[in-house]
Design a protein around this motif. Structure first.
Motif, PDB file in Angstrom:
ATOM      1  N   GLN A  43      -7.561  19.025  -1.793  1.00 52.88           N
ATOM      2  CA  GLN A  43      -6.501  19.719  -2.408  1.00 52.88           C
ATOM      3  C   GLN A  43      -5.862  19.520  -2.901  1.00 52.88           C
ATOM      4  OE1 GLN A  43      -7.190  23.885  -4.724  1.00 52.88           O
ATOM      5  NE2 GLN A  43      -6.989  23.017  -6.127  1.00 52.88           N
ATOM      6  N   ALA A  44      -4.412  20.241  -2.021  1.00 49.79           N
ATOM      7  CA  ALA A  44      -3.200  19.343  -1.897  1.00 49.79           C
ATOM      8  C   ALA A  44      -3.121  18.486  -1.676  1.00 49.79           C
ATOM      9  CB  ALA A  44      -2.650  20.757  -1.205  1.00 49.79           C
ATOM     10  N   MET A  45      -3.988  17.360  -0.765  1.00 52.29           N
ATOM     11  CA  MET A  45      -3.724  16.645  -0.825  1.00 52.29           C
ATOM     12  C   MET A  45      -3.811  15.340  -1.569  1.00 52.29           C
ATOM     13  SD  MET A  45      -2.215  15.675   2.578  1.00 52.29           S
ATOM     14  CE  MET A  45      -2.650  14.210   3.195  1.00 52.29           C
ATOM     15  N   THR A  46      -4.824  15.951  -2.576  1.00 54.46           N
ATOM     16  CA  THR A  46      -4.952  15.095  -3.584  1.00 54.46           C
ATOM     17  C   THR A  46      -4.346  14.986  -4.663  1.00 54.46           C
ATOM     18  OG1 THR A  46      -7.462  15.085  -3.257  1.00 54.46           O
ATOM     19  CG2 THR A  46      -7.561  14.833  -5.454  1.00 54.46           C
ATOM     20  N   SER A  47      -3.884  15.971  -4.889  1.00 51.10           N
ATOM     21  CA  SER A  47      -2.587  16.556  -5.735  1.00 51.10           C
ATOM     22  C   SER A  47      -1.513  15.808  -5.706  1.00 51.10           C
ATOM     23  CB  SER A  47      -2.183  17.509  -6.120  1.00 51.10           C
ATOM     24  OG  SER A  47      -1.997  18.384  -5.207  1.00 51.10           O
ATOM     25  N   ILE A  48      -0.866  15.848  -3.919  1.00 47.18           N
ATOM     26  CA  ILE A  48       0.266  14.603  -3.824  1.00 47.18           C
ATOM     27  C   ILE A  48      -0.419  13.693  -4.422  1.00 47.18           C
ATOM     28  CG2 ILE A  48       1.348  13.848  -1.846  1.00 47.18           C
ATOM     29  CD1 ILE A  48       0.543  17.339  -0.931  1.00 47.18           C
ATOM     30  N   ASN A  49      -1.119  12.619  -3.330  1.00 46.53           N
ATOM     31  CA  ASN A  49      -1.333  11.549  -3.637  1.00 46.53           C
ATOM     32  C   ASN A  49      -1.803  10.685  -5.197  1.00 46.53           C
ATOM     33  OD1 ASN A  49      -1.607  10.979  -1.064  1.00 46.53           O
ATOM     34  ND2 ASN A  49      -3.167  11.449  -0.674  1.00 46.53           N
ATOM     35  N   THR A  50      -2.227  11.828  -6.193  1.00 47.12           N
ATOM     36  CA  THR A  50      -2.727  11.369  -7.320  1.00 47.12           C
ATOM     37  C   THR A  50      -1.547  11.574  -8.076  1.00 47.12           C
ATOM     38  OG1 THR A  50      -3.177  13.496  -7.763  1.00 47.12           O
ATOM     39  CG2 THR A  50      -4.465  11.710  -7.198  1.00 47.12           C
ATOM     40  N   SER A  51      -0.212  12.152  -7.963  1.00 47.30           N
ATOM     41  CA  SER A  51       1.603  12.407  -8.699  1.00 47.30           C
ATOM     42  C   SER A  51       1.820  10.966  -9.151  1.00 47.30           C
ATOM     43  CB  SER A  51       2.010  13.282  -7.739  1.00 47.30           C
ATOM     44  OG  SER A  51       2.798  11.912  -6.957  1.00 47.30           O
ATOM     45  N   PRO A  52       2.665  11.715  -9.718  1.00 44.14           N
ATOM     46  CA  PRO A  52       2.699   9.926 -10.623  1.00 44.14           C
ATOM     47  C   PRO A  52       4.001   9.253  -9.315  1.00 44.14           C
ATOM     48  CG  PRO A  52       3.340  11.816 -12.432  1.00 44.14           C
ATOM     49  CD  PRO A  52       2.582  11.902 -10.981  1.00 44.14           C
ATOM     50  N   GLU A  53       4.864  10.665  -9.040  1.00 45.86           N
ATOM     51  CA  GLU A  53       5.467  10.101  -7.868  1.00 45.86           C
ATOM     52  C   GLU A  53       5.103   9.183  -6.493  1.00 45.86           C
ATOM     53  OE1 GLU A  53       5.208  13.547  -8.556  1.00 45.86           O
ATOM     54  OE2 GLU A  53       7.450  13.407  -9.812  1.00 45.86           O
ATOM     55  N   CYS A  54       4.205   9.810  -6.077  1.00 43.22           N
ATOM     56  CA  CYS A  54       3.167   9.186  -5.473  1.00 43.22           C
ATOM     57  C   CYS A  54       2.597   7.291  -5.401  1.00 43.22           C
ATOM     58  CB  CYS A  54       1.961  10.254  -4.487  1.00 43.22           C
ATOM     59  SG  CYS A  54       1.542   9.365  -3.604  1.00 43.22           S
ATOM     60  N   ILE A  55       2.522   7.521  -7.146  1.00 39.81           N
ATOM     61  CA  ILE A  55       1.596   6.577  -6.756  1.00 39.81           C
ATOM     62  C   ILE A  55       2.416   5.046  -7.279  1.00 39.81           C
ATOM     63  CG2 ILE A  55       0.640   5.574  -8.506  1.00 39.81           C
ATOM     64  CD1 ILE A  55      -1.120   7.981  -9.620  1.00 39.81           C
ATOM     65  N   SER A  56       3.504   5.686  -8.579  1.00 42.13           N
ATOM     66  CA  SER A  56       4.570   4.904  -7.771  1.00 42.13           C
ATOM     67  C   SER A  56       5.152   4.102  -7.033  1.00 42.13           C
ATOM     68  CB  SER A  56       5.654   5.164  -9.124  1.00 42.13           C
ATOM     69  OG  SER A  56       6.550   6.390  -8.587  1.00 42.13           O
ATOM     70  N   HIS A  57       5.906   5.365  -6.058  1.00 47.01           N
ATOM     71  CA  HIS A  57       6.068   4.782  -4.738  1.00 47.01           C
ATOM     72  C   HIS A  57       5.317   3.790  -4.020  1.00 47.01           C
ATOM     73  CE1 HIS A  57       7.895   4.649  -0.923  1.00 47.01           C
ATOM     74  NE2 HIS A  57       6.920   5.064  -0.254  1.00 47.01           N
ATOM     75  N   SER A  58       3.632   4.223  -3.853  1.00 47.44           N
ATOM     76  CA  SER A  58       2.800   2.885  -3.606  1.00 47.44           C
ATOM     77  C   SER A  58       2.698   1.713  -4.153  1.00 47.44           C
ATOM     78  CB  SER A  58       1.443   3.922  -3.729  1.00 47.44           C
ATOM     79  OG  SER A  58       1.725   4.839  -2.855  1.00 47.44           O
ATOM     80  N   LEU A  59       2.612   1.536  -5.881  1.00 47.56           N
ATOM     81  CA  LEU A  59       2.893   0.543  -5.776  1.00 47.56           C
ATOM     82  C   LEU A  59       4.188   0.079  -6.368  1.00 47.56           C
ATOM     83  CD1 LEU A  59       1.258   1.503  -9.451  1.00 47.56           C
ATOM     84  CD2 LEU A  59       0.121  -0.179  -7.821  1.00 47.56           C
ATOM     85  N   ALA A  60       5.471   0.690  -6.054  1.00 44.14           N
ATOM     86  CA  ALA A  60       6.999  -0.117  -5.556  1.00 44.14           C
ATOM     87  C   ALA A  60       6.196  -0.876  -3.904  1.00 44.14           C
ATOM     88  CB  ALA A  60       7.595   0.235  -5.575  1.00 44.14           C
ATOM     89  N   THR A  61       5.938  -0.304  -3.386  1.00 44.64           N
ATOM     90  CA  THR A  61       5.996  -0.507  -1.833  1.00 44.64           C
ATOM     91  C   THR A  61       5.072  -1.393  -1.167  1.00 44.64           C
ATOM     92  OG1 THR A  61       5.976   1.370  -0.564  1.00 44.64           O
ATOM     93  CG2 THR A  61       5.081  -0.180   0.724  1.00 44.64           C
ATOM     94  N   VAL A  62       4.243  -2.100  -2.127  1.00 42.94           N
ATOM     95  CA  VAL A  62       3.354  -2.764  -1.895  1.00 42.94           C
ATOM     96  C   VAL A  62       3.575  -3.811  -3.177  1.00 42.94           C
ATOM     97  CG1 VAL A  62       0.377  -3.587  -3.439  1.00 42.94           C
ATOM     98  CG2 VAL A  62       0.201  -1.245  -2.340  1.00 42.94           C
ATOM     99  N   GLU A  63       4.372  -3.551  -3.984  1.00 40.75           N
ATOM    100  CA  GLU A  63       4.840  -5.085  -4.812  1.00 40.75           C
ATOM    101  C   GLU A  63       6.101  -5.427  -3.270  1.00 40.75           C
ATOM    102  OE1 GLU A  63       6.599  -3.450  -8.181  1.00 40.75           O
ATOM    103  OE2 GLU A  63       4.674  -4.238  -9.543  1.00 40.75           O
ATOM    104  N   ALA A  64       6.579  -4.372  -3.076  1.00 39.15           N
ATOM    105  CA  ALA A  64       7.747  -5.325  -1.951  1.00 39.15           C
ATOM    106  C   ALA A  64       7.145  -5.955  -0.635  1.00 39.15           C
ATOM    107  CB  ALA A  64       8.945  -3.661  -1.639  1.00 39.15           C
ATOM    108  N   ASN A  65       6.190  -5.587  -0.483  1.00 37.62           N
ATOM    109  CA  ASN A  65       5.083  -6.353   0.892  1.00 37.62           C
ATOM    110  C   ASN A  65       4.844  -7.084   0.674  1.00 37.62           C
ATOM    111  OD1 ASN A  65       6.145  -4.401   3.040  1.00 37.62           O
ATOM    112  ND2 ASN A  65       5.668  -3.322   2.058  1.00 37.62           N
ATOM    113  N   LEU A  66       4.685  -7.755  -1.064  1.00 44.74           N
ATOM    114  CA  LEU A  66       3.845  -8.719  -0.998  1.00 44.74           C
ATOM    115  C   LEU A  66       4.594 -10.621  -0.553  1.00 44.74           C
ATOM    116  CD1 LEU A  66       1.862  -7.426  -4.583  1.00 44.74           C
ATOM    117  CD2 LEU A  66       1.309  -8.426  -1.825  1.00 44.74           C
TER     118      LEU A  66
END
Length: 105
Positions: free
Chosen positions: A82-105
């Protein structure tokens, strides 16, 4: 107990050398080790840790974390999931993940 496991999970991520700039390669490794940790099998845990060249001391420390999971039973594992799910679905984590993917494209 549940707070201790959450802290240990965070320490695990630091211990495996996870850095935000390496998240595309380190995230799968983290989740593999974390998932194996919660399964309760020391052999599987050691095999996963061998993939990241963990030292014997790191293997022993994570084995102790696994012992805590096994002692806590399904309740402890469910709380961490439950803790890992809440961390991974947080807006901060999602935006960081998207920014990382965009930076590595």
């Amino acid at each position: 107990m549940k707070g201790t496991l959450a802290v240990l999970a965070l320490l695990l991520s630091g211990e495996l050398g996870l850095q935000r700039s390496e998240s595309l390669t380190s995230c799968p490794i983290f989740y593999e080790v974390f998932g194996t940790l919660s399964l309760g099998s020391r052999k599987l845990l050691d095999a996963s840790l061998s993939l990241v060249n963990a030292t014997p001391a790191e293997k022993e420390a994570l084995g102790k974390v696994q012992d805590c999971y096994n002692e806590g039973g399904l309740t402890a594992k469910a709380l961490d999931l439950q803790a890992m799910t809440s961390i991974n679905t947080s807006p901060e984590c999602i935006s960081h993940s998207l920014a990382t993917v965009e930076a590595n494209l």
